[in-house]
Design a protein around this motif. Structure first.
Motif: not given
Length: 174
Positions: A36-57
């Motif tokens: 659902s995301y491109w590999p270099e996507a950015y994600d801001n879920h409030g508690a986490y904001a940064g590269p989507v790879s960190g969100f996946f972790e």
């Protein structure tokens, strides 16, 4: 192809991507989530904001603690920018119960919106940037009864990949 027909196909592809995200999160289906995301996507879920790879972790760590999640999406407003990008606002309602990294079990109902920049590459649409906007948070008391007691004869109970019944559609009778 007629531009109007292509726009309808693109809208449906974006909605499908949003639904894959929900299945991925709720069923601990890593392939659905990653798709659902491109590999270099950015994600801001409030508690986490940064590269989507960190969100996946963070999501993988949460899955290891055995949460119960259900996400519902409603209103989806898609505004195409140039045929290759779209601003997408998706309303969501999420019911979540699980143990946090601090070892405390919590249950919460969240309502909000995914504010996404989607990008089309080839024929595929995925999230390039996501900001989750929270419009409602309701911390709830944990149920005192076991799942078997609460669900009673209502089976099967939803689970995770690959054991959830959705993954058996078309493979078994009944």
């Amino acid at each position: 192809m007629d531009d109007r027909l292509q726009e309808l196909l693109d809208r449906e592809a974006i909605r499908d991507c949003i639904h894959r995200y929900c299945r991925g999160i709720d069923r601990a289906d890593e392939a659905a989530l990653l798709s659902s995301y491109w590999p270099e996507a950015y994600d801001n879920h409030g508690a986490y904001a940064g590269p989507v790879s960190g969100f996946f972790e963070q999501v993988r760590a949460a899955w290891a603690r055995g949460p119960r999640n259900i996400h519902n999406v409603g209103n989806v407003l898609i505004e195409f920018r140039d045929g290759r990008q779209a601003a997408v606002e998706t309303y969501f309602l999420a019911l979540q119960r699980g143990t946090g990294p601090d070892g405390v079990e919590r249950q919460v109902m969240l309502a909000g919106r995914y504010c996404d920049l989607f990008e089309k590459r080839g024929e595929e649409w995925r999230v390039l940037s996501r900001t989750v906007v929270y419009d409602w948070v309701d911390h709830q008391d944990l149920p005192q009864e076991s799942e078997a007691g609460r669900f009673g004869p209502r089976t099967p109970i939803g689970g995770t990949f690959p054991d959830d019944p959705v993954y058996a559609i078309g493979r078994t009778k009944g």
